[in-house]
Enzyme design. Structure first.
Site, short mmCIF file in Angstrom:
data_model
loop_
_atom_site.label_atom_id
_atom_site.label_comp_id
_atom_site.label_asym_id
_atom_site.label_seq_id
_atom_site.Cartn_x
_atom_site.Cartn_y
_atom_site.Cartn_z
N ASP A 254 0.85 -1.20 0.00
CA ASP A 254 0.00 0.00 0.00
C ASP A 254 0.88 1.24 0.00
OD1 ASP A 254 0.79 -0.51 2.74
OD2 ASP A 254 -0.82 0.79 3.45
N GLU B 259 -0.10 -1.03 5.84
CA GLU B 259 0.93 -0.46 6.70
C GLU B 259 0.71 1.04 6.89
OE1 GLU B 259 4.63 1.33 8.14
OE2 GLU B 259 3.61 1.78 6.28
N1 BES Z 1 8.48 3.43 5.65
C1 BES Z 1 7.77 4.18 6.61
C2 BES Z 1 8.38 4.17 7.98
C3 BES Z 1 9.74 4.83 8.10
C4 BES Z 1 9.97 6.05 7.51
C5 BES Z 1 10.71 4.25 8.84
C6 BES Z 1 11.21 6.65 7.66
C7 BES Z 1 11.92 4.85 9.00
C8 BES Z 1 12.18 6.06 8.40
C9 BES Z 1 6.34 3.65 6.71
O1 BES Z 1 5.78 3.24 5.51
C10 BES Z 1 5.49 4.74 7.25
O2 BES Z 1 5.42 5.81 6.71
N2 BES Z 1 4.81 4.46 8.34
C11 BES Z 1 3.87 5.34 8.92
C12 BES Z 1 3.08 4.57 9.92
C13 BES Z 1 1.85 5.25 10.42
C14 BES Z 1 0.91 5.60 9.29
C15 BES Z 1 1.13 4.38 11.41
C16 BES Z 1 4.59 6.52 9.57
O3 BES Z 1 5.69 6.38 10.11
O4 BES Z 1 4.02 7.61 9.53
MN MN Z 2 6.86 2.26 4.27
#
Ligand code: BES
Ligand code: MN
Length: 443
Positions: A77, A141
């Site tokens: 996603d 995710e």
């Molecule tokens: N890939 C990211 C998480 C991430 C970003 C890890 C930068 C380390 C460095 C992931 O897809 C993401 O954006 N997760 C969301 C989760 C939330 C919607 C619950 C986030 O971190 O905002």
């Molecule tokens: Mn991600």
């Protein structure tokens, strides 16, 4: 038929698999089906698992006794592409410019996940996998993985593994091999401030009734002091202090404040007083307003006193804060600071704890060796600010450690317009996957 890796990525990026928008449900299913077809083409056993939300894709190699089992997690996603006008080329028409493929989801997380998949494909074309492998690719995710925990619990035997690897984090600079040993957790909240039963003429009524937008502004302002400290009582109470080796890791991070500032396009870097930039992002909790709405947003002016205002907030958490406690403390804070004349409705959203792992286990060492061979450089050891909410459950339910090996650099514009992924990172990702499997087999 043997197509170049880039062709696969172009196909994968064409699906507008936007998990948060319900009109894209068919695209989610089509994207999951595309993955299953690819896994089957590679010779893995693959299946779509329906959930209450978007499907989960699970693929497995034939299990060989005596080989370690690796689980690779990723997500198909993507975040919504808006604002559309800011894209140079349309978000779901992948376009190659200056060695980078531009499309929503390119860096987060389709490019990195596909590098692993194509790495496995390559090994299988040339011979045999040195480890057993399970792929779990989910479609929720970016909305907090609401159905994944149940799935992991229900399939814990099928998902049993020795180690989990994920490439859904960010390297400090391009081509810098990176093992991320900590990620922040997250907790979401929405405030609805209500006043009059409808929008009112601000001349006839303004001054005589409370304005919900003003009240929302006061609530927002109550969150921080002028030095950037969060003012919620007990907010910092459970934080685990940095270990000695971590201070060193923070000091040795291979990027500077200047690099970081440049990525933001902000006038200056600013944050909680008393901490360095990377400590603020990697090791400190925050309270961020993600959206404010209420009142007239159209062209020109409109003299109106809005009936309601909405504030969307997320807190980023560090070990050992829990989303439940933080949301409870925040709710108490907002109730206490809510000015008179309005009502306040508070909705608690998704949450996930921070993740913290020991990079010195034998698997951590195997990952570092593979990163070094694949990129020809000593890997950085970092903590990051983003969140993958399911990590904690993976660890608790499967009793397995997780290795976070970044394949995207900070300039991929994750969640922003003109997201991209360099073709060369797809290639280094495939290389890393091959090296990593070799190292694991030798573990
Ligand atoms: N890939 C990211 C998480 C991430 C970003 C890890 C930068 C380390 C460095 C992931 O897809 C993401 O954006 N997760 C969301 C989760 C939330 C919607 C619950 C986030 O971190 O905002
Ligand atoms: Mn991600």
């Amino acid at each position: 038929m043997n197509r170049p890796p880039l062709d696969y990525l172009i196909d994968y990026l064409r699906f507008p698999s936007i998990s948060t928008q319900s009109n894209h449900k068919p695209d989610m299913e089509a994207c999951a089906t595309w993955l299953v077809d690819l896994f089957r083409e590679m010779g893995l056993e693959a299946k779509i698992h329906k959930t209450k939300g978007h499907p989960i894709v699970l693929a497995k190699s034939a299990k060989k006794a005596g080989k370690p089992t690796l689980l690779i997690y990723g997500h198909y996603d993507v975040q919504p592409p808006e604002p559309l006008a800011e894209w140079t080329t349309p978000p779901f028409e992948p376009t190659l410019r200056d060695g980078k493929l531009y499309a929503r989801g390119a860096g987060d997380n389709k490019g990195p996940t596909l590098a692993h998949i194509l790495g496995t494909k390559k090994i299988l074309e040339e011979g045999e996998l040195p480890v057993n492998i399970i792929y779990l690719i989910e479609g929720e995710e970016e909305i907090g993985s609401p159905n994944l925990e149940g799935f992991i619990r229900d399939h814990r035997e099928e998902l049993a593994c020795d180690i989990i690897a994920i490439s859904d984090t960010i390297m400090p600079a391009n081509d810098w091999p990176t093992l991320t040993y900590g990620l922040r957790g997250v907790a979401a909240m929405e405030l609805t401030v209500r006043g009059p039963e409808r929008d009112l003429h601000s001349g006839i009524f303004g001054g005589a009734v409370a304005n919900p937008a003003t009240a929302a502004g006061r609530l927002i302002a109550s969150l921080h002091d002028e030095k950037g400290h969060v003012q919620i009582e007990g907010f910092y109470e459970d934080i685990r202090p940095l270990e000695k080796w971590e201070h060193e890791a923070f000091a040795n991070r291979p990027s500077t404040d200047t690099d970081f500032l440049e990525l933001t396009g902000s006038p200056i870097l600013w944050g909680e007083d008393g901490f360095s930039t990377f400590e603020r992002v990697g090791a400190r909790p925050t309270a961020e307003i993600n959206g404010i709405s209420g009142g007239y947003q159209g062209e020109g002016t409109k003299t109106v006193l809005p009936r309601e205002a909405i504030v969307k907030i997320t807190f980023r958490l560090v070990p050992d804060q829990t989303p439940e406690k933080i949301l409870r403390l925040a709710e108490a804070h907002f109730r206490k600071h809510c000015p008179p004349g309005v009502t306040l409705e508070i909705e608690h959203g998704h949450g996930g704890m921070a993740y913290f792992s020991d990079p010195t286990t034998r698997y951590g060492v195997a990952a570092k060796r593979a990163l070094k061979t694949a990129f020809g450089k000593e890997p950085a050891l970092i903590r990051e600010g983003g969140s993958i909410p399911i990590l904690h459950q993976f660890h608790d339910i499967l009793k397995t450690d997780i290795l976070l090996m970044a394949l995207a650099a900070p300039d991929v514009q994750a969640h922003s317009p003109n997201e991209s992924f360099p073709v060369k990172n797809l290639e280094s990702g495939i290389r890393l996957h091959q090296e990593f499997l070799k190292e694991l087999a030798a573990c």
